[in-house]
Design a protein around this motif. Structure first.
Motif, PDB file in Angstrom:
ATOM      1  N   UNK A  18      -8.130  -1.835  -0.449  1.00 31.09           N
ATOM      2  CA  UNK A  18      -7.441  -2.844   0.835  1.00 31.09           C
ATOM      3  C   UNK A  18      -6.928  -1.895   1.809  1.00 31.09           C
ATOM      4  N   UNK A  19      -6.426  -0.181   1.859  1.00 28.03           N
ATOM      5  CA  UNK A  19      -6.000   0.891   3.081  1.00 28.03           C
ATOM      6  C   UNK A  19      -7.662   1.222   3.937  1.00 28.03           C
ATOM      7  N   UNK A  56      -9.547  11.230   7.858  1.00 27.55           N
ATOM      8  CA  UNK A  56      -9.096  11.944   7.074  1.00 27.55           C
ATOM      9  C   UNK A  56      -8.247  11.764   5.409  1.00 27.55           C
ATOM     10  N   UNK A  57      -7.578  10.931   6.318  1.00 25.43           N
ATOM     11  CA  UNK A  57      -6.505  10.656   5.435  1.00 25.43           C
ATOM     12  C   UNK A  57      -7.327   9.119   4.618  1.00 25.43           C
ATOM     13  N   UNK A  65      -7.866   8.153  -4.831  1.00 28.56           N
ATOM     14  CA  UNK A  65      -7.766   7.047  -6.025  1.00 28.56           C
ATOM     15  C   UNK A  65      -9.213   6.158  -6.670  1.00 28.56           C
ATOM     16  N   UNK A  66      -9.622   6.329  -6.143  1.00 28.23           N
ATOM     17  CA  UNK A  66     -11.289   5.681  -6.846  1.00 28.23           C
ATOM     18  C   UNK A  66     -11.614   6.975  -7.959  1.00 28.23           C
ATOM     19  N   UNK A  86      -2.524  10.289   2.198  1.00 30.83           N
ATOM     20  CA  UNK A  86      -1.603   8.666   2.640  1.00 30.83           C
ATOM     21  C   UNK A  86      -0.265   9.460   4.057  1.00 30.83           C
ATOM     22  N   UNK A  87       0.069  10.686   3.908  1.00 31.34           N
ATOM     23  CA  UNK A  87       0.859  11.606   6.028  1.00 31.34           C
ATOM     24  C   UNK A  87      -0.539  12.259   6.291  1.00 31.34           C
ATOM     25  N   UNK A  88      -1.637  11.909   5.981  1.00 34.97           N
ATOM     26  CA  UNK A  88      -2.798  12.231   7.142  1.00 34.97           C
ATOM     27  C   UNK A  88      -2.456  10.465   8.078  1.00 34.97           C
TER      28      UNK A  88
END
Length: 99
Positions: A18-19, A56-57, A65-66, A86-88
């Motif tokens: 999803x992300x 990059x993020x 995660x994969x 996530x921060x990127x």
């Protein structure tokens, strides 16, 4: 995929997909915007910088995660990579909105 998954593997996999899909769509939009705003150098730089951070993020976040879901690679390296990615991604959205 089914035989390699952890108990929460499907949910984690769906989160990563999803992300990645959401940010891929955002990157396509940024690409279209940067192509249409060639006269404003500042806007072009903003779109490019934001897109680089999102790319990059997304790679770090979804990729880690994969890897964790498939139990591939060193867990000590992949675990902390997820929040860094996530921060990127957040930084990319921040740069797009603020600059």
């Amino acid at each position: 995929l089914q035989h390699r998954q952890k108990p929460n593997g499907v949910e984690n996999w769906k989160t990563a997909v999803a992300y990645q899909l959401f940010h891929a769509t955002a990157l396509l939009a940024l690409s279209a915007l940067s192509a249409s705003t060639s006269s404003q150098k500042y806007s072009l730089q903003k779109f490019e910088r934001s897109g680089k951070f999102m790319t990059v993020g997304s790679l770090l976040f979804s990729g880690s995660i994969y890897g964790l879901t498939l139990d591939m690679g060193p867990r000590k390296l992949l675990g902390p990579t997820t929040p860094i990615g996530g921060l990127f991604m957040i930084a990319g959205w921040f740069m797009l909105g603020i600059m």
